[in-house]
Design an enzyme around this catalytic site. Sequence first.
Site, PDB file in Angstrom:
ATOM      1  CG  ASP A 211     -34.380  12.616  25.663  1.00  0.00           C
ATOM      2  OD1 ASP A 211     -34.107  13.341  26.624  1.00  0.00           O
ATOM      3  OD2 ASP A 211     -35.526  12.521  25.177  1.00  0.00           O
ATOM      4  CD  GLU A 259     -18.911  -0.719  12.702  1.00  0.00           C
ATOM      5  OE1 GLU A 259     -18.766   0.101  11.772  1.00  0.00           O
ATOM      6  OE2 GLU A 259     -19.937  -1.405  12.862  1.00  0.00           O
TER       7      GLU A 259
END
Length: 547
Positions: A211, A259
């Site tokens: 956002d 990751e």
Amino acid sequence: MGSQAIFNVKDEWWRSAVIYQIYPRSFADANGDGIGDLQGITQRLPYLASLGVDAVWLSPFYKSPQADAGYDVADYRQVDPLFGTLDDFDAMLNKAHGLGLRIIVDLVPNHSSDEHEWFQAALASPPGSPERERYIFRDGKGEHGELPPNNWKSVFGGGAWTRPEGEQQWYLHLFDTKQPDFNWNNPEVRDEFTAVLRFWLDRGVDGFRVDVAHGLIKKEGLPDCSVQQAMIEGGDPGPMWDQDGVHDIYKQWRSVLDEYDGDRMMVAEAWVVPQERLARYIRSDEMQQAFNFEYLGSQWNARDVRKVVDDSLAQTALVGAPTTWVMSNHDGVRHASRFGLSTPGYRPKGISAKDEQPDEALGLERAHGFAFMTFFLPGSAYIYQGEELGLPEHTTMDDKYRQDPTFWRTKGEEIGRDGCRVPLPWQADAPAFGFGPSDKSWLPQPPNFARYAVDVEEKDSDSTLALYRRVLALRAEHRLGKGKLEWLESPTPDALLARNGDVYTLLNFGAEPVALPWSDVEILASSKALSAHQQLQSGGGVWFKRL
Ligand code: GLC
Ligand code: CA
């Protein structure tokens, strides 16, 4: 040399995904309180699987006082009781994954709720304290600090600073008073959001919609605006938007996502112009996608549409990212209604009963035609809940029901976004059109929603829903999302003719019918039946193969 050679583009799912936006409070209500919830979503997931989408983006369902419909988060790790529990979330995620649907959640990093424990701690602590350093507190101007620290305006209207009762200092809020902006120069804020990302990644989410991604960093010293802009105007981002410093944040987040397995992704909500500035958010070490708001603002005009498509494809290709194609979202007038107005561009301010009323039939016809452009294009396409029903904006809502802070902060001058957020009609003859098990609906639904109810459209092979299912199935079958767009010379200047792999499209933006340029064709789908001599009517779109 194509972008593939330069960027070693892989086949990640998000490059061509069709992503369905759920606005949780208005999708489906399971417990009958008139507000949509996570269990409601879980129950309706098979509907989304049958529609043929790849992923779902959920607007915020976190703990929140709902001052901006959940875009004011009080706890980033909790589900608001209004929507359910974390267990409900896990159940929804599991069921979605079981159906082959990915889940993207909303992340609101620019501001929290004023009811967030950090902001409460800031108010309880003195100026200069570490608690205050997590937000943007400043002394006011004037003899007694009675004037705001600068001249910035809130996007929702009024000033961007509030001085709480009995307080010496002011705090910054680019949105509502109840949405204080974080201080992203503070490492504590950065660490907290990294932890929030990990919290949801560990739970198994497939990505984040970020956002106000262009707002996190403000210009050093918070100088006055030269223009009184609340959003980027005329290409000048002012001191509050699109500052270079935001990119360090997204690079760091990207390294966190990388990751994890499964090609997790981020999509930027960044109101940034021109497109080359927007492309900076989706460089190969930042986010994967950015919403294409220029496309969302398209006029009903062959030349403009082609230009926006070309610009978007060119700018994203330069950074090796997919383009996104968005027609509507929860912040603007639904496109089935916009296209029925004399100027159909983006409208964040809503339509009231006093404004020009959309031509419902014309808007719907054009919405159907435009879908043949959107889902034809290579890249990732977005669907805002209800657009697959051709749902119109509610333009005659009584003001007493309105909840959008925009309406209240501008004293009704801007009607706001409630009209595109009305609960979905699932069943024409049920109370609240089957939104939930009761007759409650947090915003009133207009009577014409009966025509658009899911159960009505499921029985009608010419409905918007049937058309979306057909078009999405063809898009997948012909791998259009992974394809390449090639414009061909169009039969008239008011039409567009293009090719993507073995599929062709003709779109008629003009008032007169346009004939298909070849007769040896197999029609795959069309928004309106073609007349004799293969004439495509005004507003129509068609996909075909050449034999
Ligand atoms: C984004 C959201 C909008 C919200 C605003 C403040 O623009 O899409 O709904 O009001 O941010 O968080
Ligand atoms: Ca509910």
